[in-house]
Design a protein around this motif. Structure first.
Motif: not given
Length: 525
Positions: A174-183
């Motif tokens: 749900g936190k765009t930048l943080e989750y995209n980095e995680f993924y």
């Protein structure tokens, strides 16, 4: 003295004559050699064209999907992301069994749900503690991805991975930048630890009311192609292979590999556009048909597998319509593919081999309405259509008004399946075609119509008998090319013919019921 001079003159004249003749012969020889080595080039490919990895993907025809994880043990389909990791305990897990089952049934690739929507990872990820590393299985040191990667490599079977974008466990979702980095961090782990990856599978699935989330798909795709340049990427809209638009394994009766990626959005693509493709498409994005052998995608003790005949019917409507069949066969809670699923797959394999192991057209004399090049150049010969593989083909002469292949048999043949293939490395061309047989009155009678071909088209119809066949291309984007033409007898599938109409539709094809078929109405599967 004069006699000697005359003799010498005659000798010189003879030698000159011989020399001239030799020069003429040498000249003619080199002209002949020169003309015989000047070959006519192949026809111009028509864009768009598949990449090397897309070609290899298409040639495999079938892949096995393996949905496996905590859902297997909680009897659910979409896990909440809150299940205790210790519930994952497949005490008899044997990835080699999975691969062996796939290979024996004719599947050349396996794809594992490395992470499903619940966020549980089947490998020990460094970015979360919600993984096999936190379970009691293998004392916390297990790695399902590693075991399957090794088993596939040893068996010579392609290996692919599904990493769900939707993650119901991870707090940063749900936190765009943080989750995209995680993924992307997790994707990097999967693509750098386990050797050669043939396919990366992802989708836009997400339940209603869930957190809004923007996925950086273009960044993901660039990373995947960088780390695994030989892998194809699947999603609703490509970039390399697209979803067919349903979970029944059924493609459109017309199915183009051509597609416009700009007209599709992951998670929100028109199913009809996905099923049919786009004859005006600028991108090569062939379709993949996913379907489960059971009602659910994860194993449930209460569910039973589809029959082998049902799988055969799905095969005709997926692989037989220019697609790859992705059949889900979920391992059970012990970590094995269930015996009843194996039995169905083995029977399906036997059915498939009994139908397609022998092309009846191989015994025919094949001629054509025209052939590209001269008679000494066999690269485009009509006989190429009974040779397996897409890299040999029949090509007609340019600017023709008729495109036809003729098959002549010594004795009458009975058949009810037509197979057509195009050399898709040269582009997808055929728009419409039909098959005729010559009846006893010497008249051509139409058996069946078809539209697109692509890598492979399979059409079924009531059994016909004839000594002479005519395959006609009615419309094409460019001069049509045919790499394979096959006729077979399927003794297992049943075709319905309507009493009230002279025609019916099966597998999206127009079947014309002629009196010459001389067989009774039979019920559909």
């Amino acid at each position: 003295m004069n006699k000697d001079k005359n003799s010498n003159a005659n000798t010189a004249h003879i030698l000159k004559s011989i020399r001239n003749r030799v020069l003429i012969l040498i000249s003619l020889y080199f002209v002949s050699v020169s003309s015989s080595t000047v070959r006519r080039p192949p026809p111009l490919p028509i864009l768009p064209l598949p990449s090397s990895s897309q070609l290899q993907w298409q040639l495999n025809s079938m892949a096995l999907f393996l949905h496996f994880g905590p859902n297997t043990f909680t009897d659910t389909e979409w896990g909440s992301g809150e299940a205790d990791p210790n519930i994952f305990d497949p005490v008899r897990l044997n990835a080699s069994q999975w691969v062996h089952v796939a290979k024996e049934a004719g599947f050349n690739r396996v794809i594992l749900t490395a992470k499903h929507h619940d966020g549980f990872c089947l490998w020990p990820s460094e970015y979360t503690d919600y993984s096999v590393g936190s379970s009691g299985w293998r004392n916390g040191s297990g790695d399902v991805v590693a075991e399957l990667a090794m088993a596939a490599r040893e068996a010579g079977v392609g290996f692919g991975l599904y990493l769900s974008p939707w993650d119901r466990h991870e707090s940063c979702y749900g936190k765009t930048l943080e989750y995209n980095e995680f993924y992307m961090g997790q994707m990097t782990e999967l693509l750098t630890r386990y050797g050669d990856i043939k396919e990366v599978w992802l989708d836009g699935a997400k339940g209603k009311g869930e957190k809004d989330m923007e996925y950086f798909f273009d960044s993901w795709f660039s990373l995947i192609h960088q780390l695994q340049p030989g892998a194809v990427i699947f999603s609703d809209a490509g970039p390399d292979t697209r979803w067919i638009g349903d979970e029944a394994g059924v493609a459109g009766s017309t199915c183009w590999s051509l597609f416009n990626r700009s007209s599709a959005k992951i998670g929100d693509t028109d199913p009809r556009y996905s099923q049919w493709g786009d004859p005006q498409g600028h991108d090569w994005v062939p379709a993949e048909c996913d379907v489960s052998i059971r009602p659910g995608w994860f194993w449930h003790a209460s569910e039973a597998p589809k029959s082998a005949l049902k799988l055969l019917n799905i095969y005709y409507k997926s692989v037989g319509r220019n697609c790859l069949l992705l059949l889900n066969v979920p391992p059970n809670s012990s970590g094995l593919i269930s015996a009843e699923d194996i039995e169905v797959l083995q029977e399906f394999g036997k059915l498939w081999r009994s139908i397609f192991s022998h092309n009846l057209a191989e015994s025919a004399i094949v001629t054509a309405s025209s052939t590209r090049g001269d008679i000494t150049d066999h690269r485009f010969d009509p006989h190429n259509v009974v040779k397996e593989g897409i890299y040999t083909y029949w090509a007609p002469e340019e600017k023709q008004s008729e495109w036809a292949l003729f098959l002549n048999f010594q004795d009458s043949v009975s058949f009810n399946v037509l197979q057509v293939q195009e050399p898709i490395n040269m582009g997808q061309r055929i728009v419409a075609f039909h098959l005729d047989i010559l009846n006893e009155e010497g008249e051509w009678k139409k058996v069946i119509n078809g539209t697109t071909v692509g890598y492979q088209r399979l059409l079924q119809f009531p059994t016909v008998n004839s000594k002479q066949l005519r395959f006609v291309v009615d419309a094409s984007r460019a001069d049509p090319l045919v790499s394979y033409l096959g006729i077979y007898i399927d003794r297992f599938s049943i075709v319905t013919m309507s009493n009230s109409s002279s025609r019916t539709y099966l597998n999206g094809s127009h079947i014309l019921h002629q009196s010459l078929y001389n067989h009774s109405q039979i019920a559909a599967i």
